[in-house]
Design a protein around this motif. Structure first.
Motif, PDB file in Angstrom:
ATOM      1  N   THR A  70       1.405  -9.648  13.797  1.00 37.97           N
ATOM      2  CA  THR A  70       2.841  -9.513  13.666  1.00 37.97           C
ATOM      3  C   THR A  70       3.201  -9.680  12.191  1.00 37.97           C
ATOM      4  OG1 THR A  70       3.154 -10.390  15.890  1.00 37.97           O
ATOM      5  CG2 THR A  70       5.085 -10.366  14.450  1.00 37.97           C
ATOM      6  N   ILE A  71       3.900  -8.673  11.666  1.00 31.84           N
ATOM      7  CA  ILE A  71       4.221  -8.592  10.244  1.00 31.84           C
ATOM      8  C   ILE A  71       5.730  -8.641  10.059  1.00 31.84           C
ATOM      9  CG2 ILE A  71       4.112  -7.092   8.211  1.00 31.84           C
ATOM     10  CD1 ILE A  71       1.576  -5.898   9.399  1.00 31.84           C
ATOM     11  N   GLN A  72       6.148  -9.305   9.007  1.00 34.30           N
ATOM     12  CA  GLN A  72       7.562  -9.334   8.622  1.00 34.30           C
ATOM     13  C   GLN A  72       7.679  -8.722   7.231  1.00 34.30           C
ATOM     14  OE1 GLN A  72       9.987 -12.937   9.277  1.00 34.30           O
ATOM     15  NE2 GLN A  72      10.251 -12.943   7.063  1.00 34.30           N
ATOM     16  N   SER A  73       8.597  -7.770   7.090  1.00 33.21           N
ATOM     17  CA  SER A  73       8.801  -7.117   5.805  1.00 33.21           C
ATOM     18  C   SER A  73      10.210  -6.540   5.769  1.00 33.21           C
ATOM     19  CB  SER A  73       7.772  -5.994   5.606  1.00 33.21           C
ATOM     20  OG  SER A  73       7.902  -5.404   4.328  1.00 33.21           O
ATOM     21  N   GLY A  74      10.623  -6.061   4.619  1.00 30.48           N
ATOM     22  CA  GLY A  74      11.909  -5.390   4.513  1.00 30.48           C
ATOM     23  C   GLY A  74      11.803  -3.999   5.104  1.00 30.48           C
ATOM     24  N   GLY A  75      12.923  -3.484   5.615  1.00 30.22           N
ATOM     25  CA  GLY A  75      12.909  -2.138   6.162  1.00 30.22           C
ATOM     26  C   GLY A  75      14.047  -1.939   7.128  1.00 30.22           C
ATOM     27  N   CYS A  76      14.024  -0.806   7.781  1.00 32.51           N
ATOM     28  CA  CYS A  76      15.080  -0.477   8.751  1.00 32.51           C
ATOM     29  C   CYS A  76      14.717  -1.023  10.126  1.00 32.51           C
ATOM     30  CB  CYS A  76      15.276   1.034   8.821  1.00 32.51           C
ATOM     31  SG  CYS A  76      15.718   1.751   7.229  1.00 32.51           S
ATOM     32  N   ASN A  77      13.562  -0.588  10.644  1.00 32.17           N
ATOM     33  CA  ASN A  77      13.138  -1.056  11.967  1.00 32.17           C
ATOM     34  C   ASN A  77      11.613  -1.118  12.109  1.00 32.17           C
ATOM     35  OD1 ASN A  77      12.428   1.615  12.223  1.00 32.17           O
ATOM     36  ND2 ASN A  77      14.135   2.135  13.553  1.00 32.17           N
ATOM     37  N   GLY A  78      10.885  -0.719  11.093  1.00 32.39           N
ATOM     38  CA  GLY A  78       9.425  -0.778  11.127  1.00 32.39           C
ATOM     39  C   GLY A  78       8.757   0.367  11.856  1.00 32.39           C
ATOM     40  N   ASP A  79       9.548   1.295  12.409  1.00 36.68           N
ATOM     41  CA  ASP A  79       8.963   2.398  13.177  1.00 36.68           C
ATOM     42  C   ASP A  79       8.118   3.342  12.329  1.00 36.68           C
ATOM     43  OD1 ASP A  79      10.106   1.414  15.460  1.00 36.68           O
ATOM     44  OD2 ASP A  79      11.746   2.882  15.527  1.00 36.68           O
ATOM     45  N   THR A  80       8.407   3.432  11.035  1.00 34.92           N
ATOM     46  CA  THR A  80       7.662   4.359  10.180  1.00 34.92           C
ATOM     47  C   THR A  80       6.558   3.676   9.385  1.00 34.92           C
ATOM     48  OG1 THR A  80       9.198   4.092   8.323  1.00 34.92           O
ATOM     49  CG2 THR A  80       9.699   5.837   9.934  1.00 34.92           C
ATOM     50  N   TRP A  81       6.413   2.378   9.554  1.00 36.79           N
ATOM     51  CA  TRP A  81       5.375   1.660   8.810  1.00 36.79           C
ATOM     52  C   TRP A  81       3.996   2.183   9.180  1.00 36.79           C
ATOM     53  CZ3 TRP A  81       6.791  -4.205   9.609  1.00 36.79           C
ATOM     54  CH2 TRP A  81       7.993  -4.487   8.960  1.00 36.79           C
ATOM     55  N   GLN A  82       3.148   2.297   8.188  1.00 33.79           N
ATOM     56  CA  GLN A  82       1.735   2.584   8.404  1.00 33.79           C
ATOM     57  C   GLN A  82       0.979   1.298   8.064  1.00 33.79           C
ATOM     58  OE1 GLN A  82      -0.127   5.165   9.633  1.00 33.79           O
ATOM     59  NE2 GLN A  82      -1.852   3.776   9.364  1.00 33.79           N
ATOM     60  N   VAL A  83       0.371   0.698   9.072  1.00 32.72           N
ATOM     61  CA  VAL A  83      -0.349  -0.562   8.887  1.00 32.72           C
ATOM     62  C   VAL A  83      -1.830  -0.298   9.123  1.00 32.72           C
ATOM     63  CG1 VAL A  83      -0.563  -2.959   9.630  1.00 32.72           C
ATOM     64  CG2 VAL A  83       1.669  -1.831   9.718  1.00 32.72           C
ATOM     65  N   ASP A  84      -2.657  -0.684   8.154  1.00 39.02           N
ATOM     66  CA  ASP A  84      -4.107  -0.527   8.271  1.00 39.02           C
ATOM     67  C   ASP A  84      -4.768  -1.897   8.182  1.00 39.02           C
ATOM     68  OD1 ASP A  84      -4.107   2.331   8.337  1.00 39.02           O
ATOM     69  OD2 ASP A  84      -3.868   2.368   6.159  1.00 39.02           O
ATOM     70  N   LEU A  85      -5.818  -2.071   8.957  1.00 34.97           N
ATOM     71  CA  LEU A  85      -6.654  -3.264   8.892  1.00 34.97           C
ATOM     72  C   LEU A  85      -8.008  -2.813   8.359  1.00 34.97           C
ATOM     73  CD1 LEU A  85      -7.040  -6.301   9.486  1.00 34.97           C
ATOM     74  CD2 LEU A  85      -7.824  -5.635  11.771  1.00 34.97           C
ATOM     75  N   ILE A  86      -8.373  -3.345   7.194  1.00 36.50           N
ATOM     76  CA  ILE A  86      -9.595  -2.920   6.513  1.00 36.50           C
ATOM     77  C   ILE A  86     -10.604  -4.061   6.508  1.00 36.50           C
ATOM     78  CG2 ILE A  86     -10.558  -1.928   4.395  1.00 36.50           C
ATOM     79  CD1 ILE A  86      -8.377  -0.178   5.636  1.00 36.50           C
TER      80      ILE A  86
END
Length: 148
Positions: A70-86
């Motif tokens: 679970t990530i918290q960041s600035g934005g509108c709603n997070g629907d367009t976030w691209q999250v990668d786990l490397i």
């Protein structure tokens, strides 16, 4: 008439043979796969200079073979976030093997709200010959134990 009866019986048996277990398997699928790549782990920038890609990990949970973050960041709603786990593509040979992981966020949302989003990652590519592995997730203070 026997054919119609046989077809109806077959369809009925097929319907009742499906169980909720199948639905449970579908619901435990992860959103993404972990990426194993030492070059990306070492060289990918986690800040584009705008501050949009900065984030805080506020929760983690391993359930079955999925790691939910679970990530918290600035934005509108997070629907367009691209999250990668490397994954760093290295295993520390300790009593319980350890792997190092990093989360990267690509956030192009221009809103000023604080947004929370949860994304899950399939962990099976990280398995070793042991029955467990310790995961060291950057920006998360507690080691995670993945038992399989």
């Amino acid at each position: 008439m026997k054919r119609i009866g046989f077809v109806l019986l077959s369809i009925t048996c097929l319907c009742f043979s499906c169980s909720d277990d199948n639905e449970e398997q579908v619901s435990t699928l992860c959103d993404n796969f972990v990426i194993i790549d030492s070059d990306v782990f070492q060289n990918r920038s986690d800040d584009d200079g705008t501050g949009r890609n900065s984030f805080e990990i506020i929760n983690t949970e391993i359930e079955n073979d999925c790691l939910s973050i679970t990530i918290q960041s600035g934005g509108c709603n997070g629907d367009t976030w691209q999250v990668d786990l490397i994954d760093a593509d290295r295993i520390a040979e300790t009593a319980i093997p350890q792997r190092d992981l990093k989360v990267f966020l690509d956030n192009t949302e221009l809103c000023n709200a604080i947004t929370i989003s949860t994304v899950s990652f399939e962990l099976t590519p990280l398995r070793t010959d042991d029955d467990r592995i310790t995961l060291n997730l950057e920006k998360w203070d507690t080691q995670l134990e993945y038992i399989y």
